[in-house]
Design a protein around this motif. Sequence first.
Motif, PDB file in Angstrom:
ATOM      1  N   GLU A   1       0.461  -1.764  -0.345  1.00  0.00           N
ATOM      2  CA  GLU A   1       0.005  -0.062   0.157  1.00  0.00           C
ATOM      3  C   GLU A   1       0.902   1.233  -0.051  1.00  0.00           C
ATOM      4  O   GLU A   1       0.935   2.071  -0.983  1.00  0.00           O
ATOM      5  CB  GLU A   1      -1.015   0.039   1.104  1.00  0.00           C
ATOM      6  CG  GLU A   1      -2.527   1.266   1.015  1.00  0.00           C
ATOM      7  CD  GLU A   1      -2.914   0.655   1.843  1.00  0.00           C
ATOM      8  OE1 GLU A   1      -4.211   1.296   1.421  1.00  0.00           O
ATOM      9  OE2 GLU A   1      -3.472   0.359   3.140  1.00  0.00           O
TER      10      GLU A   1
ATOM     11  N   ARG B   1      -8.975   4.111   0.285  1.00  0.00           N
ATOM     12  CA  ARG B   1      -8.220   3.334  -0.572  1.00  0.00           C
ATOM     13  C   ARG B   1      -9.580   3.288  -1.707  1.00  0.00           C
ATOM     14  O   ARG B   1      -8.565   3.050  -3.102  1.00  0.00           O
ATOM     15  CB  ARG B   1      -7.966   1.931  -0.211  1.00  0.00           C
ATOM     16  CG  ARG B   1      -7.883   0.990  -1.198  1.00  0.00           C
ATOM     17  CD  ARG B   1      -7.013  -0.310  -0.577  1.00  0.00           C
ATOM     18  NE  ARG B   1      -6.176  -0.514   1.179  1.00  0.00           N
ATOM     19  CZ  ARG B   1      -7.100  -0.650   1.748  1.00  0.00           C
ATOM     20  NH1 ARG B   1      -8.593  -1.500   0.901  1.00  0.00           N
ATOM     21  NH2 ARG B   1      -6.175  -1.060   3.332  1.00  0.00           N
ATOM     22  N   LEU B   2     -10.583   2.604  -1.631  1.00  0.00           N
ATOM     23  CA  LEU B   2     -11.366   2.638  -2.548  1.00  0.00           C
ATOM     24  C   LEU B   2     -12.132   3.816  -2.965  1.00  0.00           C
ATOM     25  O   LEU B   2     -12.087   4.008  -4.566  1.00  0.00           O
ATOM     26  CB  LEU B   2     -12.923   2.233  -2.257  1.00  0.00           C
ATOM     27  CG  LEU B   2     -13.380   0.881  -1.605  1.00  0.00           C
ATOM     28  CD1 LEU B   2     -14.085   0.837  -0.798  1.00  0.00           C
ATOM     29  CD2 LEU B   2     -12.388  -0.118  -2.393  1.00  0.00           C
TER      30      LEU B   2
ATOM     31  N   ARG C   1      -6.150  -2.814  -5.555  1.00  0.00           N
ATOM     32  CA  ARG C   1      -6.834  -3.365  -5.632  1.00  0.00           C
ATOM     33  C   ARG C   1      -6.040  -4.248  -5.298  1.00  0.00           C
ATOM     34  O   ARG C   1      -7.593  -5.308  -4.968  1.00  0.00           O
ATOM     35  CB  ARG C   1      -7.308  -3.895  -7.227  1.00  0.00           C
ATOM     36  CG  ARG C   1      -8.025  -2.563  -8.079  1.00  0.00           C
ATOM     37  CD  ARG C   1      -7.887  -3.362  -9.305  1.00  0.00           C
ATOM     38  NE  ARG C   1      -8.790  -2.513 -10.290  1.00  0.00           N
ATOM     39  CZ  ARG C   1      -8.910  -2.258 -11.181  1.00  0.00           C
ATOM     40  NH1 ARG C   1      -8.071  -2.723 -12.769  1.00  0.00           N
ATOM     41  NH2 ARG C   1     -10.027  -1.209 -11.820  1.00  0.00           N
TER      42      ARG C   1
ATOM     43  N   ASP D   1      -6.359  -4.452  -1.715  1.00  0.00           N
ATOM     44  CA  ASP D   1      -8.160  -3.748  -1.266  1.00  0.00           C
ATOM     45  C   ASP D   1      -8.517  -5.452  -1.344  1.00  0.00           C
ATOM     46  O   ASP D   1      -9.630  -5.860  -0.209  1.00  0.00           O
ATOM     47  CB  ASP D   1      -8.738  -3.253  -2.071  1.00  0.00           C
ATOM     48  CG  ASP D   1     -10.504  -2.809  -2.078  1.00  0.00           C
ATOM     49  OD1 ASP D   1     -10.274  -2.010  -0.426  1.00  0.00           O
ATOM     50  OD2 ASP D   1     -11.222  -3.596  -2.431  1.00  0.00           O
TER      51      ASP D   1
ATOM     52  N   TYR E   1     -10.700  -2.289   5.767  1.00  0.00           N
ATOM     53  CA  TYR E   1     -11.727  -1.696   4.892  1.00  0.00           C
ATOM     54  C   TYR E   1     -11.284  -0.783   4.702  1.00  0.00           C
ATOM     55  O   TYR E   1     -11.128   0.274   6.036  1.00  0.00           O
ATOM     56  CB  TYR E   1     -13.356  -2.226   5.305  1.00  0.00           C
ATOM     57  CG  TYR E   1     -13.570  -1.163   3.870  1.00  0.00           C
ATOM     58  CD1 TYR E   1     -14.645  -2.162   2.860  1.00  0.00           C
ATOM     59  CD2 TYR E   1     -14.937   0.261   5.068  1.00  0.00           C
ATOM     60  CE1 TYR E   1     -15.302  -1.473   2.129  1.00  0.00           C
ATOM     61  CE2 TYR E   1     -15.476   0.750   3.457  1.00  0.00           C
ATOM     62  CZ  TYR E   1     -15.854   0.001   2.236  1.00  0.00           C
ATOM     63  OH  TYR E   1     -16.315   0.953   1.402  1.00  0.00           O
TER      64      TYR E   1
END
Length: 133
Positions: free
Chosen positions: A74, A117-118, A104, A107, A113
């Motif tokens: 990340e 990031r999303l 991705r 994730d 969660y």
Amino acid sequence: MIEQDYILRLLREFFEALELLLQNKKSVEIKIEKLQQLYDQYVGSSEFYHTASMDQVMNSFEIFPPEQRLHRMEMLAELYYVDADWHTGPSRDELMHRSLALFRFVDRHSKTYSFDRLNKISRIEKSLANGIP
């Protein structure tokens, strides 16, 4: 517990350093140089991560303990994401694709969660689809 504290401290330090870099008023060239130092410090050789295939990049995380790998991935995704903003054309697109692939992967495999990031995944996908710089 000690390993978890280390990872949290490492992440906090990384994101503070990245934030300082982004707030810096220096030229893009100087920022890119400082960003390369962040690659070297937190994930490995900036030269390697700019020239290696994604398979090689993914395999490079084997040097880290298993509990650190997703965090380091990340970090690299964030570095690619920031790096892409300071490039244009094919270089920018390549960095965005690399960032997207890592975000991705993280994730899918992370137990955490993350709205941030999303949102980044969504922004990168839209940017690449529309060819937006």
